[in-house]
Design an enzyme around this catalytic site. Structure first.
Site, PDB file in Angstrom:
ATOM      1  N   HIS A  48      20.642  73.890  23.155  1.00 51.48           N
ATOM      2  CA  HIS A  48      19.890  73.416  22.002  1.00 51.48           C
ATOM      3  C   HIS A  48      20.387  72.042  21.576  1.00 51.48           C
ATOM      4  O   HIS A  48      21.454  71.594  21.995  1.00 51.48           O
ATOM      5  CB  HIS A  48      20.022  74.392  20.825  1.00 51.48           C
ATOM      6  CG  HIS A  48      19.195  75.624  20.977  1.00 51.48           C
ATOM      7  ND1 HIS A  48      19.602  76.695  21.748  1.00 51.48           N
ATOM      8  CD2 HIS A  48      17.993  75.969  20.451  1.00 51.48           C
ATOM      9  CE1 HIS A  48      18.680  77.647  21.699  1.00 51.48           C
ATOM     10  NE2 HIS A  48      17.704  77.235  20.912  1.00 51.48           N
ATOM     11  N   LYS A  59      21.687  72.055  15.704  1.00 54.24           N
ATOM     12  CA  LYS A  59      21.520  73.489  15.477  1.00 54.24           C
ATOM     13  C   LYS A  59      22.814  74.067  14.918  1.00 54.24           C
ATOM     14  O   LYS A  59      23.898  73.836  15.468  1.00 54.24           O
ATOM     15  CB  LYS A  59      21.125  74.204  16.767  1.00 54.24           C
ATOM     16  CG  LYS A  59      20.822  75.688  16.578  1.00 54.24           C
ATOM     17  CD  LYS A  59      20.228  76.299  17.829  1.00 54.24           C
ATOM     18  CE  LYS A  59      19.967  77.796  17.655  1.00 54.24           C
ATOM     19  NZ  LYS A  59      19.059  78.090  16.523  1.00 54.24           N
TER      20      LYS A  59
END
Length: 230
Positions: free
Chosen positions: A141, A145
């Site tokens: 990600h 995040k």
């Protein structure tokens, strides 16, 4: 017409949700919640002030782990259905949301990933794990995040046989990606899903907004909505 409140409306996912809901003929953004938007039309700094001004049908939450639980409790207590895409809820918090949804007039749907391809990846991985003895999960990600492992990776592991290890990668330039690598005798199987932009999540969000009113109590994951058999 489904009246939608978007919590976290100024964030990256929140902006995408506002756009997706606005494009649908059977729903509209009735109010936006985000302190950044305070002072703009139909915008409120927090959910309590938004609900004090009017009761939407559904709240969609893409905020942060520190806010999502309070938002869910507030919305359910006011009789507003909730669709939650924010990850990081504890098991105890999910249990409390379940109790409120099962005991009150409003329902809840919590999904770690709203991309249809990601839901299919999880389903395929669960089936493959019944036939291959070992597996590991790699989730990748963007570097903003907040939680690791991702909710998608944890959900995938929970659906699979055994206890697959999870490896988390956080780098700029990524959006949301996951590989499930399974190993057997002289063979491997790799199942991969890539979200190339946040628009990949929007069909699932819209589907959840339409479905949550018809699903009593708490629904975990988008799988029951897509497949109707989980």
């Amino acid at each position: 017409m489904i009246e939608v409140c978007v919590a976290g409306a100024a964030g990256r996912m929140g902006r995408a949700v506002v756009g997706a809901v606005s494009r649908e003929e059977d729903m509209r953004v009735a109010m936006s919640v985000d302190p950044v938007l305070e002072g703009e039309p139909d915008s409120y700094p927090d959910l309590m002030s938004a609900i004090a001004a009017g009761t939407p049908d559904v709240m969609v939450d893409f905020t942060v782990p520190d806010s999502v639980f309070a938002n869910a409790i507030t919305a359910l207590g006011a009789g507003v259905h909730v669709v939650i895409g924010t990850t990081g809820l504890s098991d105890e918090q999910v249990a409390e949301i379940r109790a409120l949804a099962e005991g009150g007039p409003a329902n809840a749907l919590i999904a770690p990933n709203f991309a249809v391809g990601a839901v299919l990846m999880m389903r395929f991985a669960a089936e493959a794990s019944r036939h291959m003895p070992k597996a590991e999960i790699i989730e990748l990600h963007h570097d903003r995040k907040l939680d690791a492992p991702s909710g998608t990776a944890l959900r995938t592991a929970a659906l699979m046989e055994g206890e697959p290890a999870i490896h988390s990668v956080r780098l700029p330039g990524l959006v949301a990606h996951q590989e499930v690598i399974l190993g057997g005798t002289d063979e491997t199987l790799t199942i991969r899903h890539d979200s190339l932009s946040r628009e990949s999540f929007m069909p699932g969000v819209v589907l959840a907004v339409r479905a949550v009113e018809q699903r009593p109590g708490l629904t975990l994951g988008l799988e029951p909505v897509l497949f109707g058999d989980l």
